[in-house]
Design a protein around this motif. Structure first.
Motif, PDB file in Angstrom:
ATOM      1  N   PRO A  66       0.814  -1.229   0.000  1.00  0.00           N
ATOM      2  CA  PRO A  66       0.000   0.000   0.000  1.00  0.00           C
ATOM      3  C   PRO A  66       0.843   1.271   0.000  1.00  0.00           C
ATOM      4  N   GLY A  67       1.870   1.297   0.820  1.00  0.00           N
ATOM      5  CA  GLY A  67       2.746   2.469   0.858  1.00  0.00           C
ATOM      6  C   GLY A  67       3.527   2.644  -0.428  1.00  0.00           C
ATOM      7  N   LEU A  68       3.971   1.532  -0.990  1.00  0.00           N
ATOM      8  CA  LEU A  68       4.726   1.594  -2.241  1.00  0.00           C
ATOM      9  C   LEU A  68       3.857   2.118  -3.378  1.00  0.00           C
ATOM     10  N   VAL A  69       2.613   1.659  -3.438  1.00  0.00           N
ATOM     11  CA  VAL A  69       1.680   2.134  -4.472  1.00  0.00           C
ATOM     12  C   VAL A  69       1.464   3.634  -4.340  1.00  0.00           C
ATOM     13  N   PHE A  70       1.287   4.101  -3.113  1.00  0.00           N
ATOM     14  CA  PHE A  70       1.082   5.537  -2.900  1.00  0.00           C
ATOM     15  C   PHE A  70       2.260   6.348  -3.433  1.00  0.00           C
ATOM     16  N   ILE A  71       3.470   5.937  -3.086  1.00  0.00           N
ATOM     17  CA  ILE A  71       4.662   6.690  -3.490  1.00  0.00           C
ATOM     18  C   ILE A  71       4.854   6.656  -5.001  1.00  0.00           C
ATOM     19  N   VAL A  72       4.709   5.482  -5.591  1.00  0.00           N
ATOM     20  CA  VAL A  72       4.918   5.346  -7.036  1.00  0.00           C
ATOM     21  C   VAL A  72       3.907   6.178  -7.820  1.00  0.00           C
ATOM     22  N   VAL A  73       2.626   6.048  -7.460  1.00  0.00           N
ATOM     23  CA  VAL A  73       1.582   6.782  -8.184  1.00  0.00           C
ATOM     24  C   VAL A  73       1.739   8.282  -7.986  1.00  0.00           C
ATOM     25  N   PHE A  74       2.010   8.706  -6.762  1.00  0.00           N
ATOM     26  CA  PHE A  74       2.166  10.132  -6.497  1.00  0.00           C
ATOM     27  C   PHE A  74       3.352  10.701  -7.284  1.00  0.00           C
ATOM     28  N   VAL A  76       4.811   9.453 -10.066  1.00  0.00           N
ATOM     29  CA  VAL A  76       4.579   9.390 -11.516  1.00  0.00           C
ATOM     30  C   VAL A  76       3.635  10.496 -11.983  1.00  0.00           C
ATOM     31  N   THR A  77       2.693  10.893 -11.113  1.00  0.00           N
ATOM     32  CA  THR A  77       1.690  11.895 -11.522  1.00  0.00           C
ATOM     33  C   THR A  77       2.067  13.324 -11.128  1.00  0.00           C
ATOM     34  N   ILE A  78       3.303  13.541 -10.709  1.00  0.00           N
ATOM     35  CA  ILE A  78       3.721  14.891 -10.327  1.00  0.00           C
ATOM     36  C   ILE A  78       3.652  15.832 -11.525  1.00  0.00           C
ATOM     37  N   ASP A  79       3.013  16.951 -11.336  1.00  0.00           N
ATOM     38  CA  ASP A  79       2.902  17.985 -12.366  1.00  0.00           C
ATOM     39  C   ASP A  79       4.152  18.855 -12.323  1.00  0.00           C
ATOM     40  N   PRO A  80       4.919  18.913 -13.408  1.00  0.00           N
ATOM     41  CA  PRO A  80       6.152  19.720 -13.409  1.00  0.00           C
ATOM     42  C   PRO A  80       5.896  21.185 -13.054  1.00  0.00           C
ATOM     43  N   GLY A  81       4.709  21.669 -13.352  1.00  0.00           N
ATOM     44  CA  GLY A  81       4.407  23.071 -13.080  1.00  0.00           C
ATOM     45  C   GLY A  81       4.193  23.358 -11.612  1.00  0.00           C
ATOM     46  N   THR A  82       3.429  22.502 -10.936  1.00  0.00           N
ATOM     47  CA  THR A  82       3.109  22.725  -9.524  1.00  0.00           C
ATOM     48  C   THR A  82       3.995  21.906  -8.578  1.00  0.00           C
ATOM     49  N   GLY A  83       4.548  20.827  -9.110  1.00  0.00           N
ATOM     50  CA  GLY A  83       5.378  19.964  -8.261  1.00  0.00           C
ATOM     51  C   GLY A  83       4.558  19.047  -7.376  1.00  0.00           C
ATOM     52  N   ASP A  84       3.246  18.998  -7.628  1.00  0.00           N
ATOM     53  CA  ASP A  84       2.363  18.148  -6.833  1.00  0.00           C
ATOM     54  C   ASP A  84       1.883  16.953  -7.649  1.00  0.00           C
ATOM     55  N   GLY A  85       1.739  15.806  -6.955  1.00  0.00           N
ATOM     56  CA  GLY A  85       1.204  14.627  -7.608  1.00  0.00           C
ATOM     57  C   GLY A  85      -0.298  14.543  -7.411  1.00  0.00           C
ATOM     58  N   ASP A  86      -0.896  13.527  -7.986  1.00  0.00           N
ATOM     59  CA  ASP A  86      -2.336  13.331  -7.865  1.00  0.00           C
ATOM     60  C   ASP A  86      -2.625  12.667  -6.513  1.00  0.00           C
ATOM     61  N   LEU A  87      -3.016  13.472  -5.531  1.00  0.00           N
ATOM     62  CA  LEU A  87      -3.223  12.978  -4.173  1.00  0.00           C
ATOM     63  C   LEU A  87      -4.391  12.002  -4.101  1.00  0.00           C
ATOM     64  N   GLY A 127      -6.989   9.823   5.488  1.00  0.00           N
ATOM     65  CA  GLY A 127      -7.842  10.851   6.062  1.00  0.00           C
ATOM     66  C   GLY A 127      -7.059  12.096   6.445  1.00  0.00           C
ATOM     67  N   PHE A 128      -5.899  11.902   7.055  1.00  0.00           N
ATOM     68  CA  PHE A 128      -5.044  13.034   7.422  1.00  0.00           C
ATOM     69  C   PHE A 128      -4.676  13.842   6.182  1.00  0.00           C
ATOM     70  N   ALA A 129      -4.271  13.135   5.131  1.00  0.00           N
ATOM     71  CA  ALA A 129      -3.822  13.817   3.919  1.00  0.00           C
ATOM     72  C   ALA A 129      -4.969  14.545   3.219  1.00  0.00           C
ATOM     73  N   LEU A 130      -6.123  13.894   3.128  1.00  0.00           N
ATOM     74  CA  LEU A 130      -7.249  14.496   2.426  1.00  0.00           C
ATOM     75  C   LEU A 130      -7.829  15.686   3.178  1.00  0.00           C
ATOM     76  N   LEU A 131      -7.884  15.606   4.493  1.00  0.00           N
ATOM     77  CA  LEU A 131      -8.445  16.700   5.277  1.00  0.00           C
ATOM     78  C   LEU A 131      -7.604  17.971   5.164  1.00  0.00           C
ATOM     79  N   THR A 132      -6.317  17.791   4.994  1.00  0.00           N
ATOM     80  CA  THR A 132      -5.415  18.944   4.906  1.00  0.00           C
ATOM     81  C   THR A 132      -5.024  19.278   3.478  1.00  0.00           C
ATOM     82  N   GLY A 133      -5.260  18.330   2.553  1.00  0.00           N
ATOM     83  CA  GLY A 133      -4.865  18.568   1.170  1.00  0.00           C
ATOM     84  C   GLY A 133      -3.368  18.495   0.966  1.00  0.00           C
ATOM     85  N   ASP A 134      -2.651  17.955   1.948  1.00  0.00           N
ATOM     86  CA  ASP A 134      -1.198  17.869   1.888  1.00  0.00           C
ATOM     87  C   ASP A 134      -0.782  16.395   1.914  1.00  0.00           C
ATOM     88  N   ALA A 135      -0.131  15.937   0.846  1.00  0.00           N
ATOM     89  CA  ALA A 135       0.253  14.525   0.733  1.00  0.00           C
ATOM     90  C   ALA A 135       1.199  14.101   1.844  1.00  0.00           C
TER      91      ALA A 135
END
Length: 250
Positions: A66-74, A76-87, A127-135
């Motif tokens: 589960p943790g590995l999937v989160f890191i890999v997907v996040f 891979v989906t990082i936007d070069p413009g914002t530096g954020d992945g798809d949370l 839940g922690f990440a979604l409530l704050t919007g911070d991965a």
């Protein structure tokens, strides 16, 4: 003549004595260790015990994937413009993987404790990440767990009531009698400190990355400092405890 069975029990009567707090804690820890496959009284190899305590191949996957999937997907989906992945996608797939493991165990009628624990951990972290919007807040529950475990182990060592000793005392059938043995007290003191140091090391290394917002590095180090450090520490603990109790001569 009064029947002995009718005599009121005195407060200090052995038949009504309640287990002490230390004995109760030792019993709880010992039973948890036994359920995890850790019992120094068994004649088993160190490798077998460590592998069994991790739940075998399936247990390792349930802990890591589960943790590995989160890191890999996040990552891979990082936007070069914002530096954020798809949370949302990262968390959804991570929780889905944990849920799939739990479902498989239910269908195959296997013990679900480890899988359910992983699912609950994944949901709480999400839940922690979604409530704050911070991965990076996906890792906050892990920090809390490490802080609590590390503090408890450190305090137990410094007060002379090593949690490792309490668990081992229950498993070896001597309760808290090990506290009267200087050699055992010393070994259990250092084992508790070693485990406390492991949890502290995770916080020392990972917290700076959390505050820097480096999710990819933080997630990677969490995986590296998870089972790869837990397994050898467990092996050392197992060997040290076994050395304190000579095997009976057959």
């Amino acid at each position: 003549m009064t029947d002995e069975r009718d005599r009121p029990l005195e407060p200090d009567d052995e038949r009504v004595q309640e287990p002490s707090a230390s004995e109760a804690i030792g019993a709880a820890l010992g039973q948890a260790a036994r359920r995890a496959g850790i019992d120094p009284s068994e004649q088993a190899s160190t490798g077998h015990v460590v592998w069994r305590s991790m739940g075998g191949f399936r247990g390792v996957l349930e802990s890591v994937l589960p943790g590995l999937v989160f890191i890999v997907v996040f990552t891979v989906t990082i936007d070069p413009g914002t530096g954020d992945g798809d949370l949302w996608l990262s968390l959804t797939l991570s929780v889905a993987v944990a849920g799939a493991f739990t479902l498989v165990r239910l269908i195959t009628r296997q013990p679900v404790t480890a899988a359910v624990g992983g699912l609950v951990a994944a949901v709480v972290a999400a839940g922690f990440a979604l409530l704050t919007g911070d991965a990076s807040n996906n890792f906050v529950p892990g920090f809390i767990t490490n802080a609590v475990y590390g503090t408890a182990l450190l305090v137990s060592a410094l007060t002379g009531w090593s949690l490792i000793g309490l668990a081992a005392g229950f498993l070896m059938g001597e309760g808290t009698a090990w506290r009267s043995d200087r050699r055992k007290r010393r070994v259990y003191f250092w084992l508790a400190l070693a485990w406390a140091a492991l949890f502290a090391a995770r916080l020392i290394v990972q917290l700076p990355l959390y505050f820097a917002g480096d999710v990819t590095a933080l997630g990677t180090l969490k995986l590296v400092m998870g089972l790869p450090l837990f397994a050898p520490m467990l092996a050392v603990t197992w060997l040290a405890v076994r050395a304190l109790y000579p095997r009976p001569v057959e």
